[in-house]
Design a protein around this motif. Structure first.
Motif, PDB file in Angstrom:
ATOM      1  N   UNK A   1       0.997   2.337  -5.806  1.00 43.61           N
ATOM      2  CA  UNK A   1      -0.126   2.581  -6.713  1.00 43.61           C
ATOM      3  C   UNK A   1      -0.609   1.241  -7.244  1.00 43.61           C
ATOM      4  N   UNK A   2      -1.889   0.989  -7.097  1.00 43.58           N
ATOM      5  CA  UNK A   2      -2.486  -0.318  -7.369  1.00 43.58           C
ATOM      6  C   UNK A   2      -2.696  -0.556  -8.857  1.00 43.58           C
ATOM      7  N   UNK A   3      -3.199  -1.750  -9.163  1.00 44.73           N
ATOM      8  CA  UNK A   3      -3.415  -2.155 -10.532  1.00 44.73           C
ATOM      9  C   UNK A   3      -4.877  -2.164 -10.938  1.00 44.73           C
ATOM     10  N   UNK A   4      -5.210  -3.111 -11.801  1.00 46.28           N
ATOM     11  CA  UNK A   4      -6.549  -3.249 -12.370  1.00 46.28           C
ATOM     12  C   UNK A   4      -7.484  -3.893 -11.349  1.00 46.28           C
ATOM     13  N   UNK A   5      -8.582  -3.241 -11.054  1.00 49.76           N
ATOM     14  CA  UNK A   5      -9.674  -3.746 -10.197  1.00 49.76           C
ATOM     15  C   UNK A   5      -9.285  -3.812  -8.714  1.00 49.76           C
ATOM     16  N   UNK A   6      -8.137  -4.452  -8.407  1.00 49.81           N
ATOM     17  CA  UNK A   6      -7.719  -4.589  -7.004  1.00 49.81           C
ATOM     18  C   UNK A   6      -7.034  -3.292  -6.577  1.00 49.81           C
ATOM     19  N   UNK A   7      -7.631  -2.573  -5.615  1.00 51.72           N
ATOM     20  CA  UNK A   7      -7.054  -1.279  -5.233  1.00 51.72           C
ATOM     21  C   UNK A   7      -6.403  -1.371  -3.859  1.00 51.72           C
ATOM     22  N   UNK A   8      -6.193  -0.240  -3.191  1.00 50.61           N
ATOM     23  CA  UNK A   8      -5.271  -0.127  -2.064  1.00 50.61           C
ATOM     24  C   UNK A   8      -5.438  -1.145  -0.924  1.00 50.61           C
ATOM     25  N   UNK A   9      -6.639  -1.557  -0.533  1.00 50.85           N
ATOM     26  CA  UNK A   9      -6.721  -2.515   0.580  1.00 50.85           C
ATOM     27  C   UNK A   9      -5.980  -3.826   0.339  1.00 50.85           C
ATOM     28  N   UNK A  10      -5.682  -4.174  -0.910  1.00 46.44           N
ATOM     29  CA  UNK A  10      -4.946  -5.415  -1.171  1.00 46.44           C
ATOM     30  C   UNK A  10      -3.505  -5.312  -0.686  1.00 46.44           C
ATOM     31  N   UNK A  11      -3.027  -4.087  -0.405  1.00 43.83           N
ATOM     32  CA  UNK A  11      -1.690  -3.886   0.152  1.00 43.83           C
ATOM     33  C   UNK A  11      -1.706  -3.733   1.679  1.00 43.83           C
ATOM     34  N   UNK A  12      -2.857  -3.877   2.291  1.00 48.93           N
ATOM     35  CA  UNK A  12      -2.995  -3.502   3.704  1.00 48.93           C
ATOM     36  C   UNK A  12      -2.116  -4.322   4.642  1.00 48.93           C
ATOM     37  N   UNK A  13      -1.736  -5.539   4.248  1.00 52.43           N
ATOM     38  CA  UNK A  13      -0.893  -6.357   5.125  1.00 52.43           C
ATOM     39  C   UNK A  13       0.544  -5.850   5.197  1.00 52.43           C
ATOM     40  N   UNK A  14       0.903  -4.902   4.324  1.00 52.73           N
ATOM     41  CA  UNK A  14       2.231  -4.283   4.410  1.00 52.73           C
ATOM     42  C   UNK A  14       2.313  -3.311   5.588  1.00 52.73           C
ATOM     43  N   UNK A  15       1.204  -2.702   5.938  1.00 55.43           N
ATOM     44  CA  UNK A  15       1.218  -1.588   6.891  1.00 55.43           C
ATOM     45  C   UNK A  15       1.769  -1.956   8.268  1.00 55.43           C
ATOM     46  N   UNK A  16       1.401  -3.098   8.852  1.00 59.52           N
ATOM     47  CA  UNK A  16       1.935  -3.409  10.191  1.00 59.52           C
ATOM     48  C   UNK A  16       3.455  -3.597  10.227  1.00 59.52           C
ATOM     49  N   UNK A  17       4.080  -3.801   9.065  1.00 57.75           N
ATOM     50  CA  UNK A  17       5.525  -4.015   9.007  1.00 57.75           C
ATOM     51  C   UNK A  17       6.303  -2.723   8.790  1.00 57.75           C
ATOM     52  N   UNK A  18       5.607  -1.619   8.567  1.00 56.95           N
ATOM     53  CA  UNK A  18       6.277  -0.379   8.164  1.00 56.95           C
ATOM     54  C   UNK A  18       7.306   0.096   9.189  1.00 56.95           C
ATOM     55  N   UNK A  19       6.944   0.059  10.464  1.00 57.36           N
ATOM     56  CA  UNK A  19       7.846   0.591  11.485  1.00 57.36           C
ATOM     57  C   UNK A  19       9.145  -0.208  11.557  1.00 57.36           C
ATOM     58  N   UNK A  20       9.061  -1.525  11.384  1.00 56.61           N
ATOM     59  CA  UNK A  20      10.259  -2.357  11.394  1.00 56.61           C
ATOM     60  C   UNK A  20      11.244  -1.925  10.315  1.00 56.61           C
ATOM     61  N   UNK A  21      10.727  -1.456   9.182  1.00 58.23           N
ATOM     62  CA  UNK A  21      11.575  -1.042   8.062  1.00 58.23           C
ATOM     63  C   UNK A  21      11.905   0.456   8.119  1.00 58.23           C
TER      64      UNK A  21
END
Length: 366
Positions: free
Chosen positions: A29-49
């Motif tokens: 869950x994101x913070x002030x002003x900066x919403x979900x796309x700021x976390x998008x670089x996490x997605x390609x690593x999901x399968x490894x974890x």
């Protein structure tokens, strides 16, 4: 599907990891002003974890429902006799409503099979919930209103949620008081100046000392440059929505009136000193990035002091796992997503002496 219905919306989804029926779900869950796309670089690593990452947009942000006038009325001050008490009660009701929304979304996702139950043998499945920055209010609300989680349409969320994470929260939402250099509280700035100054300040890297007296408030390090300068104009446009933070917006009122009327102090007591801890089997993890802005470092120092004092006086306080991410700023999930996921998902011994747990992750040179 529950992931895309109701007032909350999954803005981005890494998808189910391939080749495994059992995985853990990380809900951000994101913070002030900066919403979900700021976390998008996490997605390609999901399968490894072996995780599925769901990036949830809060209400009033893109693709989630706007707040109703009834919702917004709870954020406004009440005039007249007893107005301060009524305002605080309304703000508290607002946080309870947000906890209930999140609980309902989680329960629906469990029933639909999108979030797996926790397997006590393989230690997989279940969910890790993380609120970044201002989004920590949603995690605090979930814990403070724990009575709502015991039976949500037949789902006991305490058997699903493995960990609740306060991810680099500012001291204000933790209910502490200190000196702030946050441009949001600088009344001399015009709205246009604030839109220019806040992103530079919040995305910088700061060289703090080893004590609260040695913190850096204003001047970021020359290297690495603030994260802002590694975002293209298109990436920034996709990740930022300033409307909820403008005068009269939901985030604006929640922050301003929450501070003025004591909401965060009340929430602090409910989270760290619960009369009946409905979430006692769930880990509370506190992540701080050691080159983040001073508002984050103040929260860390105050929490450490409070933990130490509770131990000295034998005051019962909720256990907290404290995790430090080294050489990382407030946007480590963009600049070094692997270190962010290590902190969020990795094993960290619950600190028996309630001091920071060193993580193996290091911030790479940029």
């Amino acid at each position: 599907m529950p992931l895309s219905t109701g007032p909350l919306n999954v803005f981005l989804d890494s998808g189910v990891p391939k080749g495994t029926p059992q995985y853990t779900t990380l809900v951000m869950i994101h913070g002030y002003a900066w919403h979900s796309p700021i976390f998008s670089k996490l997605l390609p690593l999901a399968e490894k974890y072996n995780i599925r990452i769901l990036l949830l947009n809060r209400r009033d942000y893109p693709e989630s429902q706007p707040y109703s006038e009834v919702d917004l009325a709870l954020l406004r001050p009440v005039e007249g006799h007893g107005g301060e008490v009524k305002t605080l009660d309304n703000l508290w009701a607002f946080t309870r409503d947000r906890a209930l929304e999140l609980d309902n979304w989680l329960a629906a996702s469990v029933k639909d099979g999108e979030i797996r139950p926790f397997d006590t043998v393989t230690k997989t499945g279940g969910a890790v919930l993380a609120g970044w920055s201002l989004g920590s209010i949603w995690m605090m609300s979930l814990l403070a209103h724990g009575d709502l989680a015991c039976n949500v349409n037949g789902v006991d969320l305490r058997k699903i949620v493995r960990r609740v994470v306060l991810y680099d929260p500012p001291y204000q939402v933790l209910g502490y008081h200190a000196q702030s250099s946050n441009p949001l509280f600088d009344t001399t700035l015009s709205p246009e100046q604030l839109l220019d100054e806040f992103p530079r300040w919040v995305t910088g890297y700061y060289d703090h000392g080893t004590t609260p007296e040695d913190m850096e408030y204003q001047t970021p390090m020359k290297e690495p440059l603030p994260t802002l300068f590694r975002l293209t104009p298109q990436e920034r446009e996709a990740a930022v929505d300033n409307k909820p933070g403008r005068h009269g917006g939901s985030d604006y009122m929640l922050i301003g009136n929450g501070l003025q009327f004591g909401l965060f102090e009340r929430m602090h007591d409910a989270v760290f000193y619960p009369a009946h801890d409905m979430w006692r089997g769930t880990e509370l993890r506190y992540i701080w990035c050691d080159q983040s802005v001073s508002d984050i470092l103040w929260g860390m120092w105050r929490l450490r002091e409070e933990i130490d004092e509770a131990k000295k006086t034998r005051k019962r306080m909720r256990p907290v796992t404290i995790v430090r991410v080294r050489q990382a700023n407030h946007f480590v999930h963009w600049d070094d997503p692997k270190s962010a996921l290590d902190a969020l998902m990795g094993d960290a011994d619950d600190d028996k002496v309630n001091r920071s747990t060193r993580m193996p992750a290091r911030m790479s040179k940029l």
